[in-house]
Design a protein around this motif. Structure first.
Motif, PDB file in Angstrom:
ATOM      1  N   VAL A 197      -3.311  62.910 -62.312  1.00 38.89           N
ATOM      2  CA  VAL A 197      -4.685  62.676 -61.870  1.00 38.89           C
ATOM      3  C   VAL A 197      -4.754  62.800 -60.342  1.00 38.89           C
ATOM      4  O   VAL A 197      -3.751  62.689 -59.627  1.00 38.89           O
ATOM      5  N   ARG A 198      -5.946  63.058 -59.857  1.00 38.24           N
ATOM      6  CA  ARG A 198      -6.248  63.032 -58.403  1.00 38.24           C
ATOM      7  C   ARG A 198      -7.342  61.994 -58.197  1.00 38.24           C
ATOM      8  O   ARG A 198      -8.421  62.090 -58.787  1.00 38.24           O
ATOM      9  N   VAL A 199      -7.052  61.017 -57.364  1.00 33.40           N
ATOM     10  CA  VAL A 199      -7.958  59.899 -57.158  1.00 33.40           C
ATOM     11  C   VAL A 199      -8.379  59.892 -55.698  1.00 33.40           C
ATOM     12  O   VAL A 199      -7.528  59.972 -54.787  1.00 33.40           O
ATOM     13  N   ARG A 200      -9.664  59.762 -55.466  1.00 36.15           N
ATOM     14  CA  ARG A 200     -10.193  59.689 -54.101  1.00 36.15           C
ATOM     15  C   ARG A 200     -10.654  58.263 -53.833  1.00 36.15           C
ATOM     16  O   ARG A 200     -11.376  57.664 -54.623  1.00 36.15           O
ATOM     17  N   GLY A 201     -10.218  57.716 -52.697  1.00 34.19           N
ATOM     18  CA  GLY A 201     -10.609  56.359 -52.362  1.00 34.19           C
ATOM     19  C   GLY A 201     -10.116  55.970 -50.976  1.00 34.19           C
ATOM     20  O   GLY A 201      -9.454  56.745 -50.271  1.00 34.19           O
ATOM     21  N   GLU A 202     -10.423  54.762 -50.588  1.00 29.59           N
ATOM     22  CA  GLU A 202     -10.063  54.238 -49.273  1.00 29.59           C
ATOM     23  C   GLU A 202      -8.845  53.340 -49.400  1.00 29.59           C
ATOM     24  O   GLU A 202      -8.772  52.499 -50.294  1.00 29.59           O
ATOM     25  N   ILE A 203      -7.875  53.534 -48.500  1.00 31.71           N
ATOM     26  CA  ILE A 203      -6.639  52.744 -48.519  1.00 31.71           C
ATOM     27  C   ILE A 203      -6.956  51.332 -48.031  1.00 31.71           C
ATOM     28  O   ILE A 203      -7.597  51.141 -46.989  1.00 31.71           O
ATOM     29  N   SER A 204      -6.482  50.335 -48.768  1.00 32.43           N
ATOM     30  CA  SER A 204      -6.735  48.934 -48.427  1.00 32.43           C
ATOM     31  C   SER A 204      -5.445  48.142 -48.611  1.00 32.43           C
ATOM     32  O   SER A 204      -4.679  48.395 -49.543  1.00 32.43           O
ATOM     33  N   GLY A 205      -5.228  47.204 -47.720  1.00 37.44           N
ATOM     34  CA  GLY A 205      -4.063  46.329 -47.827  1.00 37.44           C
ATOM     35  C   GLY A 205      -2.754  47.001 -47.478  1.00 37.44           C
ATOM     36  O   GLY A 205      -1.694  46.523 -47.893  1.00 37.44           O
ATOM     37  N   TYR A 206      -2.777  48.083 -46.667  1.00 37.85           N
ATOM     38  CA  TYR A 206      -1.539  48.772 -46.317  1.00 37.85           C
ATOM     39  C   TYR A 206      -0.859  48.040 -45.155  1.00 37.85           C
ATOM     40  O   TYR A 206      -1.465  47.804 -44.111  1.00 37.85           O
ATOM     41  N   ARG A 207       0.406  47.683 -45.304  1.00 37.91           N
ATOM     42  CA  ARG A 207       1.170  46.989 -44.276  1.00 37.91           C
ATOM     43  C   ARG A 207       2.446  47.745 -43.922  1.00 37.91           C
ATOM     44  O   ARG A 207       3.375  47.164 -43.372  1.00 37.91           O
ATOM     45  N   GLY A 208       2.496  49.031 -44.217  1.00 38.69           N
ATOM     46  CA  GLY A 208       3.692  49.794 -43.944  1.00 38.69           C
ATOM     47  C   GLY A 208       4.664  49.733 -45.104  1.00 38.69           C
ATOM     48  O   GLY A 208       4.475  48.992 -46.077  1.00 38.69           O
ATOM     49  N   PRO A 209       5.733  50.497 -45.037  1.00 37.86           N
ATOM     50  CA  PRO A 209       6.708  50.496 -46.140  1.00 37.86           C
ATOM     51  C   PRO A 209       7.436  49.164 -46.252  1.00 37.86           C
ATOM     52  O   PRO A 209       7.662  48.467 -45.268  1.00 37.86           O
ATOM     53  N   HIS A 210       7.804  48.807 -47.457  1.00 41.14           N
ATOM     54  CA  HIS A 210       8.556  47.591 -47.735  1.00 41.14           C
ATOM     55  C   HIS A 210       9.991  47.747 -47.240  1.00 41.14           C
ATOM     56  O   HIS A 210      10.426  48.839 -46.858  1.00 41.14           O
ATOM     57  N   SER A 215      12.519  47.795 -48.909  1.00 40.05           N
ATOM     58  CA  SER A 215      13.205  48.689 -49.837  1.00 40.05           C
ATOM     59  C   SER A 215      12.868  50.149 -49.576  1.00 40.05           C
ATOM     60  O   SER A 215      13.513  51.037 -50.137  1.00 40.05           O
ATOM     61  N   GLY A 216      11.844  50.431 -48.754  1.00 48.52           N
ATOM     62  CA  GLY A 216      11.424  51.799 -48.482  1.00 48.52           C
ATOM     63  C   GLY A 216      10.200  52.213 -49.271  1.00 48.52           C
ATOM     64  O   GLY A 216       9.593  53.253 -48.982  1.00 48.52           O
ATOM     65  N   HIS A 217       9.811  51.435 -50.306  1.00 47.57           N
ATOM     66  CA  HIS A 217       8.611  51.747 -51.080  1.00 47.57           C
ATOM     67  C   HIS A 217       7.388  51.218 -50.347  1.00 47.57           C
ATOM     68  O   HIS A 217       7.474  50.291 -49.540  1.00 47.57           O
ATOM     69  N   ALA A 218       6.230  51.811 -50.652  1.00 51.12           N
ATOM     70  CA  ALA A 218       4.977  51.383 -50.030  1.00 51.12           C
ATOM     71  C   ALA A 218       4.022  50.929 -51.125  1.00 51.12           C
ATOM     72  O   ALA A 218       3.831  51.635 -52.137  1.00 51.12           O
ATOM     73  N   TYR A 219       3.427  49.747 -50.933  1.00 48.33           N
ATOM     74  CA  TYR A 219       2.500  49.172 -51.891  1.00 48.33           C
ATOM     75  C   TYR A 219       1.169  48.920 -51.194  1.00 48.33           C
ATOM     76  O   TYR A 219       1.121  48.327 -50.108  1.00 48.33           O
ATOM     77  N   PHE A 220       0.071  49.369 -51.822  1.00 45.37           N
ATOM     78  CA  PHE A 220      -1.257  49.121 -51.280  1.00 45.37           C
ATOM     79  C   PHE A 220      -2.267  49.343 -52.394  1.00 45.37           C
ATOM     80  O   PHE A 220      -1.900  49.458 -53.577  1.00 45.37           O
ATOM     81  N   SER A 221      -3.544  49.399 -52.031  1.00 47.85           N
ATOM     82  CA  SER A 221      -4.610  49.575 -53.031  1.00 47.85           C
ATOM     83  C   SER A 221      -5.517  50.707 -52.580  1.00 47.85           C
ATOM     84  O   SER A 221      -5.624  51.021 -51.383  1.00 47.85           O
ATOM     85  N   MET A 222      -6.183  51.336 -53.563  1.00 50.23           N
ATOM     86  CA  MET A 222      -7.234  52.319 -53.309  1.00 50.23           C
ATOM     87  C   MET A 222      -8.523  51.773 -53.912  1.00 50.23           C
ATOM     88  O   MET A 222      -8.517  51.262 -55.041  1.00 50.23           O
ATOM     89  N   LYS A 223      -9.587  51.876 -53.107  1.00 55.69           N
ATOM     90  CA  LYS A 223     -10.823  51.256 -53.573  1.00 55.69           C
ATOM     91  C   LYS A 223     -12.008  52.132 -53.196  1.00 55.69           C
ATOM     92  O   LYS A 223     -11.934  52.997 -52.325  1.00 55.69           O
ATOM     93  N   ASP A 224     -13.085  51.882 -53.905  1.00 54.74           N
ATOM     94  CA  ASP A 224     -14.381  52.431 -53.505  1.00 54.74           C
ATOM     95  C   ASP A 224     -15.363  51.274 -53.509  1.00 54.74           C
ATOM     96  O   ASP A 224     -14.968  50.097 -53.450  1.00 54.74           O
ATOM     97  N   ASP A 225     -16.649  51.579 -53.604  1.00 50.30           N
ATOM     98  CA  ASP A 225     -17.632  50.503 -53.501  1.00 50.30           C
ATOM     99  C   ASP A 225     -17.741  49.662 -54.775  1.00 50.30           C
ATOM    100  O   ASP A 225     -18.412  48.619 -54.768  1.00 50.30           O
ATOM    101  N   ARG A 226     -17.050  50.064 -55.871  1.00 51.61           N
ATOM    102  CA  ARG A 226     -17.234  49.317 -57.131  1.00 51.61           C
ATOM    103  C   ARG A 226     -15.917  48.860 -57.761  1.00 51.61           C
ATOM    104  O   ARG A 226     -15.919  47.912 -58.541  1.00 51.61           O
TER     105      ARG A 226
END
Length: 532
Positions: free
Chosen positions: A45-58, A60-71
């Protein structure tokens, strides 16, 4: 049992029989079934959204964050192997298009997207990100003109950070060879791709770490790349590149893209060139122009030296013509010396007569009768003074006794105040006395120095110092004329350092001789006159 109880028992029995027909699943089975369903349905899939909660890579080297829109909100993860290969790194608030697959995480009963590729949501997003980064770095003062370093006029070594296989390095080397050949060090880097920013920053930092022992340190750096799209030039908008250029102790010329292409490195570099060829032209001057300038300056310097020598020669000739001759310079002092020599004899006679008169006057006061009279008068004055002294001392003692009586009647505070006033007055008078005494001593010293100088001037010893001699007869009296001498008379000649004895061989003639033309007396050495 009542009819109502029977009805409830029947309904309970029916419900138990119906639940026994539904299959039972464990939590793990349900989670696995949901995971297979989601991954099969949304495998790519291809998902379009705004990156939220990004704090850089963990860690361990992995990166965890969220993608959101207005809903809605979707959890996202980027594994370490994928994160290191991304061209565009995620940033907080950045709108992106993420490509990957949906999956579930049974540990928390949530679904998420595992991102394999990420890209900005259009050129507008890249420009917005670029503008936001530019404002952030400008607020830190990295783009200020005050921190930019001047370029060296003629660098001996130039370091070039670019791709070693492109046309850019060939254009730079060709232009440097045409203008002014210098030693060039090339640091090969990728100028496009996800690692280009890191490589360029490492190259700039590496050139600055050179100590000049094994490899000479460049005097100037050129960071160059050909033209391209915004995505192609994105590595030169990397924050690490900007900070590396700002921290560089070596001046940096930015030559990225064409004249219309602008990147963040252009703002922080010490000089921005429109093209890589233009950077080479900024780095070194034209050798032929420098040689022509040196030749022109040498010619002008030679002409100026000749003109200066001609002017000084003409001035010297004018001064030599205006300078008086040696006779003109010493004529007036020589005439004054002859006049003073002529007046010296009469001046010495007058001085001797004056001293004799004063000596006779002083000797007249030294007779015994006069001295006895002076001693008698002095003895009388002493007796009278002794008589008056007793009376005066008695009056003084009486006056002091009365003063002490008045002082004894005063209060201690008054006595202290009067004593302080008296001490102050005494200090002032003492200071005035010292100043007056010092001034009197200075005036007396000056007067004595003047009289000593005058005495040296009029003394006959000063005349002897100028080469004259004093003639004395056997009695020690001065001989002022030749007529006062006789033949075979013994005389003494006193010079400045000693006296010698002499005998007059030829006395004055008894009869006058016929007048003959007087010959000019021979002048002794040093242009001095004679007493004879």
């Amino acid at each position: 049992m009542s009819e109502t109880d029977k009805t409830e028992a029947d309904s309970t029995q029916d419900s138990s029989s119906s639940d026994s027909n539904v299959a039972e699943f464990s939590v793990t089975e349900i989670s696995a079934a949901l995971k297979r369903t989601v991954e099969d349905t949304f495998g790519y899939v291809r998902v379009r959204g705004e990156i939220s909660g990004y704090r850089g890579p963990h860690s361990s080297g992995h990166a965890y964050f969220s993608m959101k829109d207005d809903r809605a909100r979707l959890e996202a993860v980027i594994w370490r192997g994928v994160f290191s290969k991304l061209k565009i790194r995620p940033e907080e608030g950045m709108e992106v298009i993420a490509t990957g697959k949906l999956t579930t995480y049974p540990g928390s009963s949530k679904y998420q997207i595992v991102i394999e590729r990420i890209e900005p949501a259009g050129v507008g997003a890249l420009m917005a990100l670029l503008e936001e980064r530019r404002k952030k770095l400008a607020a830190e003062g990295l783009f200020d003109d005050a921190r930019k370093k001047p370029l060296p006029f003629l660098p001996k070594i130039i370091g070039v950070v670019t791709s070693p296989t492109g046309a850019v390095i060939r254009d730079i080397l060709h232009r440097l060879r045409d203008r002014f050949p210098v030693h060039v060090l090339v640091w090969p880097v990728r100028v496009q791709g996800e690692t280009s920013g890191h490589e360029v920053a490492s190259a700039i930092d590496g050139f600055n770490r050179f100590t000049g022992d094994a490899v000479p340190r460049p005097d100037l750096l050129i960071v160059a790349r050909g033209g391209g799209s915004l995505e192609d030039l994105w590595g030169f908008n990397d924050e690490a590149v900007v900070r590396a250029v700002a921290a560089s102790q070596i001046p940096v010329i930015s030559a990225v893209g064409h004249e219309t292409d602008w990147t963040l490195i252009d703002h922080v570099a010490d000089r921005r060139a429109p093209t890589p060829t233009g950077a080479a032209e900024m780095a070194v001057p034209v050798r032929h122009d420098l040689e022509n300038t040196v030749d022109t300056l040498s010619l002008r310097n030679a002409q100026a030296m000749r003109r200066s020598l001609d002017q000084q020669r003409n001035g010297l000739r004018a001064l030599s013509r205006a300078m008086p001759s040696l006779d003109a310079l010493f004529g007036l002092p020589r005439q004054r010396f002859d006049t003073a020599a002529q007046r010296l004899t009469s001046a010495l006679s007058a001085n001797t007569a004056s001293h004799r008169t004063r000596l006779v006057a002083a000797g007249s006061h030294m007779r015994p009768r006069i001295l006895a009279l002076h001693f008698s008068r002095a003895r009388d004055r002493k007796v009278q003074a002794a008589l008056r002294l007793g009376t005066v001392m008695a009056r003084i003692v009486e006056r002091r006794r009365e003063d002490w009586k008045r002082v004894g009647a005063l209060k201690p505070s008054v006595l202290i105040r009067q004593t302080a006033l008296a001490r102050t007055a005494l200090d002032e008078r003492t200071a005035r006395l010292h100043r007056a005494f010092a001034a009197s001593i200075d005036r007396t010293r000056q007067k004595l120095d003047g009289q000593s100088q005058l005495l040296r001037l009029v003394s006959y010893q000063s005349v002897l110092q100028r080469g004259f001699a004093l003639v004395r007869d056997e009695a020690g009296q001065p001989v002022r004329a030749a007529s006062q001498t006789t033949r075979h008379q013994r005389i003494s000649l006193e010079f400045a350092d000693a006296s010698i004895a002499a005998i007059v061989e030829d006395g004055p003639a008894s009869e006058p001789k016929p007048k003959a033309k007087k010959a000019a007396p021979a002048k002794p050495p040093g242009n001095q006159g004679t007493l004879f």
